[in-house]
Design a protein around this motif. Structure first.
Motif, short mmCIF file in Angstrom:
data_model
loop_
_atom_site.label_atom_id
_atom_site.label_comp_id
_atom_site.label_asym_id
_atom_site.label_seq_id
_atom_site.Cartn_x
_atom_site.Cartn_y
_atom_site.Cartn_z
N UNK A 1 0.84 -1.21 0.00
CA UNK A 1 0.00 0.00 0.00
C UNK A 1 0.87 1.25 0.00
N UNK A 2 2.01 1.22 0.70
CA UNK A 2 2.94 2.36 0.64
C UNK A 2 3.58 2.45 -0.74
N UNK A 3 3.81 1.31 -1.37
CA UNK A 3 4.40 1.31 -2.72
C UNK A 3 3.46 1.97 -3.72
N UNK A 4 2.18 1.58 -3.69
CA UNK A 4 1.21 2.15 -4.62
C UNK A 4 1.02 3.64 -4.39
N UNK A 5 0.97 4.03 -3.13
CA UNK A 5 0.77 5.44 -2.81
C UNK A 5 1.97 6.27 -3.29
N UNK A 6 3.17 5.77 -3.09
CA UNK A 6 4.36 6.47 -3.56
C UNK A 6 4.40 6.52 -5.08
N UNK A 7 3.90 5.49 -5.73
CA UNK A 7 3.79 5.47 -7.20
C UNK A 7 2.91 6.62 -7.67
N UNK A 8 1.79 6.81 -6.99
CA UNK A 8 0.90 7.93 -7.33
C UNK A 8 1.60 9.26 -7.06
N UNK A 9 2.29 9.36 -5.92
CA UNK A 9 3.02 10.58 -5.62
C UNK A 9 4.08 10.89 -6.67
N UNK A 10 4.80 9.87 -7.10
CA UNK A 10 5.82 10.04 -8.13
C UNK A 10 5.19 10.48 -9.45
N UNK A 11 4.09 9.84 -9.82
CA UNK A 11 3.40 10.23 -11.07
C UNK A 11 2.98 11.70 -11.01
N UNK A 12 2.47 12.14 -9.88
CA UNK A 12 2.04 13.53 -9.74
C UNK A 12 3.22 14.49 -9.89
N UNK A 13 4.32 14.18 -9.23
CA UNK A 13 5.46 15.09 -9.28
C UNK A 13 6.12 15.11 -10.66
N UNK A 14 6.17 13.94 -11.30
CA UNK A 14 6.74 13.92 -12.65
C UNK A 14 5.87 14.71 -13.62
N UNK A 15 4.57 14.60 -13.49
CA UNK A 15 3.67 15.35 -14.36
C UNK A 15 3.76 16.86 -14.09
N UNK A 16 3.95 17.22 -12.83
CA UNK A 16 4.00 18.64 -12.46
C UNK A 16 5.34 19.29 -12.81
N UNK A 17 6.36 18.47 -13.10
CA UNK A 17 7.70 19.00 -13.36
C UNK A 17 8.21 18.60 -14.74
N UNK A 18 7.33 18.58 -15.71
CA UNK A 18 7.71 18.16 -17.06
C UNK A 18 8.76 19.09 -17.68
N UNK A 19 8.85 20.29 -17.18
CA UNK A 19 9.86 21.21 -17.71
C UNK A 19 11.26 20.88 -17.23
N UNK A 20 11.38 19.92 -16.30
CA UNK A 20 12.67 19.60 -15.70
C UNK A 20 13.24 18.27 -16.19
N UNK A 21 12.54 17.57 -17.07
CA UNK A 21 13.06 16.29 -17.56
C UNK A 21 12.61 16.05 -19.00
N UNK A 22 13.33 15.18 -19.68
CA UNK A 22 13.01 14.87 -21.06
C UNK A 22 13.23 13.38 -21.31
N UNK A 23 12.23 12.72 -21.84
CA UNK A 23 12.30 11.28 -22.09
C UNK A 23 10.91 10.68 -22.00
N UNK A 24 10.86 9.40 -21.76
CA UNK A 24 9.58 8.69 -21.65
C UNK A 24 9.53 7.96 -20.32
N UNK A 25 8.46 8.22 -19.59
CA UNK A 25 8.24 7.60 -18.29
C UNK A 25 7.19 6.50 -18.43
N UNK A 26 7.54 5.29 -18.03
CA UNK A 26 6.61 4.16 -18.06
C UNK A 26 6.40 3.71 -16.62
N UNK A 27 5.22 3.93 -16.10
CA UNK A 27 4.90 3.55 -14.72
C UNK A 27 3.98 2.35 -14.73
N UNK A 28 4.37 1.31 -13.99
CA UNK A 28 3.57 0.09 -13.99
C UNK A 28 3.11 -0.27 -12.59
#
Length: 437
Positions: free
Chosen positions: A131-158
């Motif tokens: 449950x902590x893994x899934x929640x952190x996955x969501x947190x990571x997805x949110x931060x990556x989406x909010x900071x698209x100006x800071x990275x370049x590439x393709x993110x695959x979250x499973x």
């Protein structure tokens, strides 16, 4: 569940300045993430049944603009975000709970009960912290989406099903994970840990977790009356000899400098005091790191079982039957050494050297290793994030008591510390691997 916001705040206060911006974003997400965590914790699902959990991950990713595909390898979720040229980075979380009745006594404890496919009624609990893994996955997805100006590439979250059965990663790969979706150059994950302080990060270069095999041995015999053993071929005595001889596989056939485990976890035979049964059944867990040691142990188990039966005078049609559960084999997890050392140094600059700790390998299993096992071009790393409040560690040491481990009905991680640390660690590593040009 236990809420220790003061502990998280203390971690933030000691964070180096370079990490404050991302750390602040994590803290802003924490109230919402904790609501999701409590929901996931109270509603765990067993392996192959993670429909509701997968739906939560999928819905969150869609809201963030990911291209989401569900039912990959059963209940698996794949969320892809393309953000310009650059590497493909995979971030994985596992979703399944365990057939364990929660006994933490904390608010929000799981009360879920199900009947397994084997017909056993049981409680269900996230006793391994997925449950902590899934929640952190969501947190990571949110931060990556909010900071698209800071990275370049393709993110695959499973979101991966059935880790506890050793099947989920294999099922997703067999369902075209690397052909239907962008194939990664890097694979990242984390696991909560029950042996070191909440918010600390552990890493292990090279082999980090073991090959795990489940082996069944059907020991045949000739049953009869317990008063007349000479008219029987006692499978209990034969099985006992096999159990004893198996101990020499590690102690006398494997180098003392190499790690290996052969444990007989179950021995079933007979139903009455004065009856020698026709058969006995053994169940083993077998652990190793390398394929060579694994093969030696499995071959050795078959050899020992057959040899002891021949010594006991069993004919060919009554030799033991040794079965390896191939569908639930969990391969060892190998952290790519150069990636691991680079990320450890990077995480140290963000979290400080007191929170980033080099750890020895363990003999537990984790099928994350499959994502890079058959393709050496994929660099892979799974880190640990501690979940035990320092005060509890100190008290246990002072009192000489053992703390709950993973898979214990009493395991209750410091969820805010685990989730905030893992979210920031996964996000910062993914950004590091996909720098803006």
């Amino acid at each position: 569940m236990r809420i220790l916001w003061t502990g998280v705040a203390a971690l933030a206060l000691t964070m180096p300045a370079a990490a404050q911006s991302l750390g602040d974003q994590v803290q802003q997400q924490m109230p919402s993430l904790m609501t999701i965590y409590k929901d996931l914790h109270a509603n765990p699902e067993l392996s192959f049944m993670e429909v509701r959990s997968a739906g939560i991950l999928a819905a969150e990713a869609r809201k963030l603009g990911f291209d989401v595909t569900e039912k990959v390898g059963g209940t698996g979720v794949v969320a892809v975000m393309k953000n310009g040229p650059g590497p493909v980075v995979l971030v994985r979380a596992d979703m399944d709970g365990l057939p364990v009745t929660e006994q933490t006594g904390l608010p929000g404890a799981s009360k879920v009960r199900v009947t397994t496919k084997e017909g056993v009624e049981t409680g269900v609990m996230h006793a391994c912290g997925h449950d902590t893994h899934m929640t952190s996955w969501i947190g990571t997805a949110r931060l990556m989406a909010a900071n698209k100006d800071k990275w370049s590439g393709t993110l695959v979250m499973i979101g991966q099903p059935a880790e506890e059965r050793g099947a989920g990663a294999r099922m997703m790969l067999e369902d075209g994970l690397y052909t239907r979706f962008p194939k990664p150059q890097y694979a990242l994950a984390f696991h909560d840990a029950a042996q070191f302080p909440a918010g600390a990060i552990g890493y292990t270069p090279g082999y980090a977790l073991a090959n795990v095999d489940s082996v069944d041995i059907l020991v045949k015999g000739v049953g009869g009356h317990g008063a007349y053993p000479q008219a029987t071929k006692d499978p209990i005595v034969l099985a006992s000899r096999i159990v004893t001889a198996l101990q020499t596989l590690v102690s006398r056939e494997i180098s003392p400098l190499v790690s290996a485990v052969v444990t007989v976890g179950s021995f079933h035979a007979g139903a009455k005091h004065n009856i020698i049964p026709d058969e006995a059944r053994l169940q083993l867990t077998v652990r190793s790191y390398t394929d060579e040691v694994r093969n030696h142990l499995l071959d050795g188990i078959a050899r020992v079982a057959k040899g002891e039966a021949i010594a006991a005078g069993l004919p060919d049609d009554k030799l033991p039957v040794v079965s390896v559960e191939k569908d639930e084999f969990t391969p060892s997890t190998f952290n790519t050494p150069d990636l691991t050392e680079d990320m450890a140094a990077f995480l140290t600059t963000r979290f400080g050297d007191k929170r980033v700790i080099k750890m020895p390998p363990v003999m537990g299993g984790e099928d994350f290793g499959r994502f890079s096992r058959d393709d050496k071009d994929i660099k892979s790393l799974i880190i640990w994030v501690g979940g035990v409040p320092q005060a509890e560690l100190d008290a246990a040491k002072k009192e000489g008591r053992t703390l709950p481990s993973l898979h214990s009905p009493f395991w209750a991680p410091d969820a805010p510390a685990v989730i905030s640390t893992a979210t920031e660690a996964l996000t910062s590593m993914a950004m590091k691997l996909m720098p803006k040009g």
